[in-house]
Design an enzyme around this catalytic site. Structure first.
Site, mmCIF file in Angstrom:
data_model
loop_
_atom_site.group_PDB
_atom_site.id
_atom_site.type_symbol
_atom_site.label_atom_id
_atom_site.label_comp_id
_atom_site.label_asym_id
_atom_site.label_seq_id
_atom_site.Cartn_x
_atom_site.Cartn_y
_atom_site.Cartn_z
ATOM 1 N N ASP A 96 32.875 -47.654 4.569
ATOM 2 C CA ASP A 96 32.381 -46.696 3.581
ATOM 3 C C ASP A 96 33.514 -45.747 3.201
ATOM 4 O O ASP A 96 34.009 -44.989 4.037
ATOM 5 C CB ASP A 96 31.218 -45.915 4.241
ATOM 6 C CG ASP A 96 30.252 -45.339 3.242
ATOM 7 O OD1 ASP A 96 30.692 -44.970 2.155
ATOM 8 O OD2 ASP A 96 29.054 -45.253 3.588
ATOM 9 N N ASP A 197 31.561 -44.491 -1.928
ATOM 10 C CA ASP A 197 30.605 -43.397 -1.992
ATOM 11 C C ASP A 197 30.667 -42.689 -3.357
ATOM 12 O O ASP A 197 31.775 -42.408 -3.850
ATOM 13 C CB ASP A 197 30.993 -42.399 -0.886
ATOM 14 C CG ASP A 197 29.974 -41.310 -0.668
ATOM 15 O OD1 ASP A 197 28.814 -41.649 -0.383
ATOM 16 O OD2 ASP A 197 30.334 -40.120 -0.774
ATOM 17 N N GLU A 248 28.435 -46.903 -5.002
ATOM 18 C CA GLU A 248 27.221 -46.081 -5.072
ATOM 19 C C GLU A 248 27.274 -45.320 -6.388
ATOM 20 O O GLU A 248 28.150 -44.476 -6.586
ATOM 21 C CB GLU A 248 27.159 -45.100 -3.903
ATOM 22 C CG GLU A 248 25.850 -44.330 -3.913
ATOM 23 C CD GLU A 248 25.864 -43.067 -3.067
ATOM 24 O OE1 GLU A 248 24.795 -42.610 -2.671
ATOM 25 O OE2 GLU A 248 26.959 -42.506 -2.832
ATOM 26 N N HIS A 322 20.508 -44.241 4.372
ATOM 27 C CA HIS A 322 20.535 -43.013 5.167
ATOM 28 C C HIS A 322 20.227 -41.766 4.338
ATOM 29 O O HIS A 322 20.209 -40.665 4.886
ATOM 30 C CB HIS A 322 21.905 -42.884 5.829
ATOM 31 C CG HIS A 322 23.001 -42.741 4.801
ATOM 32 N ND1 HIS A 322 23.337 -43.774 3.952
ATOM 33 C CD2 HIS A 322 23.781 -41.698 4.463
ATOM 34 C CE1 HIS A 322 24.290 -43.354 3.136
ATOM 35 N NE2 HIS A 322 24.580 -42.101 3.419
ATOM 36 N N ASP A 323 20.054 -41.931 3.035
ATOM 37 C CA ASP A 323 19.732 -40.789 2.166
ATOM 38 C C ASP A 323 18.291 -40.838 1.671
ATOM 39 O O ASP A 323 17.857 -39.922 0.957
ATOM 40 C CB ASP A 323 20.630 -40.784 0.913
ATOM 41 C CG ASP A 323 22.096 -40.603 1.233
ATOM 42 O OD1 ASP A 323 22.404 -39.899 2.216
ATOM 43 O OD2 ASP A 323 22.930 -41.169 0.504
#
Ligand code: GLC
Length: 459
Positions: A96, A197, A248, A322-323
């Protein structure tokens, strides 16, 4: 060419996956110890959220050093062992890359704050509009403004996220070269996948007040974004046809995604978009309670499937990360239809065109955290909004109700391995509480269940 168009991804949030040391936080050795389980799920790629050196203000999305592993997660040897063991099982790792911003503890930012012009130009410093008035009225994704005043320069620096996450200046070629070096370093370690990200926020252009929204229209899918991605691609991962990438894409448009995730491979292999996960928001506002609009969900999924296919572009398909809150709690049913709805939701993403990404525990039907007190929450975004909601006049009880539905901590509770102590996640004190339903929902039970939510390859 990698056959990623037939692959399945599994996302691991190492901090909450498996603790090998007993300090209450998951680590890389913990991940290695669970590779056989992951293999059983039929996974091709593991996306690991950041484990680089970081003060952990945003759980690793605030990187202090892109080249080293945070001791909390282990050592470089642990990483190499994980990569080798995964490789033996035919599983590849995706790292990431948090390139929109660094931690304020990164040495570049420290030098910038010492007044070193070279490094000030690595970030985005601007004069205010007037004394005490920041350059724009934009709102941070984590609440509050996006500009932090630095008295000794009489300037502000930009942080779209937390104040400890200053945005990098991608218009500076030196910054782009530094970030290319980071990718090449991890490619040298044999890494075959990268997740970028919030990468569609890197090209900022206009610094104007936004009277219609929170400012995102001025920095999302910015003017040089495609050029910067093509450049990064050509200088790094594009030279290895086995490497896959996913971006993302925050609040993006489909038209931009046709290019980001195009089959010509000039930018990225595929994209995460989020419109389908805003059907229980009010516009872009997530800190509200609105019933999910399922017709809208269906329409969004359908139009993205169709549009991306027509333009030979590839989606990453997912419900959870995870968000996001746990999908079975969000769009399914935690009670009577828990298993049936978990299966239905899993089938949906596996049957769509795109690469499915399963988030740890989703395969077990893990549910939202069920926290009832602010002391149980850990996420900076939740803690900020708990205060902001009450500042806006909501009662504490209402603020709790909203957090229970939307907090990112819903997905960050530890992986539930067994019905035993701490769900088998740690022998120590977990950094965040384990969901109480681990006695019922856990990997051991799932593996023993002939009617399990997931299909294990050994079954
Ligand atoms: C992404 C990450 C999120 C993080 C943010 C800032 O949205 O997924 O966890 O807080 O970027 O890096």
């Amino acid at each position: 060419m990698s056959d990623f168009r037939r692959s399945v991804g599994y996302q691991i949030y190492p901090k909450s996956f498996c603790d090998s040391k007993g300090d209450g936080r998951g680590d890389l050795k913990g991940v290695t110890s669970k590779l056989d389980y992951i293999k059983e799920l039929g996974v091709d790629y593991i996306w690991l959220t950041p484990f680089f050196v970081s003060p952990q203000n945003d759980n690793g999305y605030d990187v202090e050093d892109y080249y080293n592993i945070d001791p909390r997660y282990g050592t470089m040897e642990d990483f190499e062992e994980l990569a080798a063991e995964a490789g033996k099982r035919g599983i590849r790792l995706m790292l990431d890359m948090v390139f929109n911003h660094t931690s304020s503890r990164h040495e570049w930012f420290k030098k910038a704050m010492e007044g070193d012009e070279k490094y000030k130009n690595y970030y985005i410093f601007r004069k205010g509009k007037a004394p005490g008035v920041p350059p724009t009225n934009w709102e941070s994704k984590f609440g509050g403004g996006v500009w932090e005043y630095v008295e000794k320069f009489d300037e502000y620096y930009l942080h779209l996220f937390d104040v400890t996450q200053p945005d990098l200046n991608w218009d500076n070629e030196e910054v782009r070269k530094e970030l290319q070096k980071v990718i090449r370093f991890w490619m040298g370690k044999g890494v075959k996948g990268f997740r970028f990200d919030v990468v569609n926020l890197i090209s900022k252009s206009v610094y104007e007040d936004d009277y219609e929204g929170d400012g995102r229209r001025f920095y999302t899918d910015g003017p040089n974004i495609h050029r910067y991605l093509r450049e990064l691609n050509a200088a790094t991962f594009g030279t290895d046809t086995e490497i896959i990438t996913v971006g993302e894409m925050s609040s993006t448009s489909m038209e931009n995604c046709y290019q980001y995730g195009n089959g010509d491979g000039k930018e990225l292999s595929m994209v995460f978009s989020f419109h389908h996960l805003k059907v229980d928001f009010m516009g872009n506002e997530k800190w509200v309670l609105v019933p999910a609009d399922f017709q809208k969900l269906k329409n969004i999924l359908f139009s993205w499937q169709k549009g991306m296919q027509e333009h030979d572009a590839w989606n990453a398909v997912f419900w959870c990360n995870h968000d996001q809150p746990r999908v079975v709690s969000r769009f399914g049913n935690e009670g009577r239809y828990w298993k049936a709805s978990a299966k239905m939701l899993a089938a949906t993403i596996h049957l769509l065109r795109g690469m499915p990404y399963i988030y740890q525990g989703e395969e077990l039907g893990m549910t939202n955290a069920g926290f009832t007190d602010i002391s149980q929450y850990r996420d900076v975004e939740s803690l900020n909004h708990f205060r902001i909601l009450q500042d806006k006049g909501l009662t504490e009880a209402d603020a709790y109700r909203i957090l229970q539905v939307h907090s990112r901590d819903n997905s960050r509770t530890p992986m539930q391995w067994t019905a035993g102590k701490n769900g088998g996640f740690t022998n120590g004190e977990p950094w965040i509480e384990v969901n109480k339903n681990c006695d019922r929902i856990n990997a051991e039970a799932e593996l023993a269940d002939p009617d399990s939510i997931s299909i294990f390859t050994g079954n």
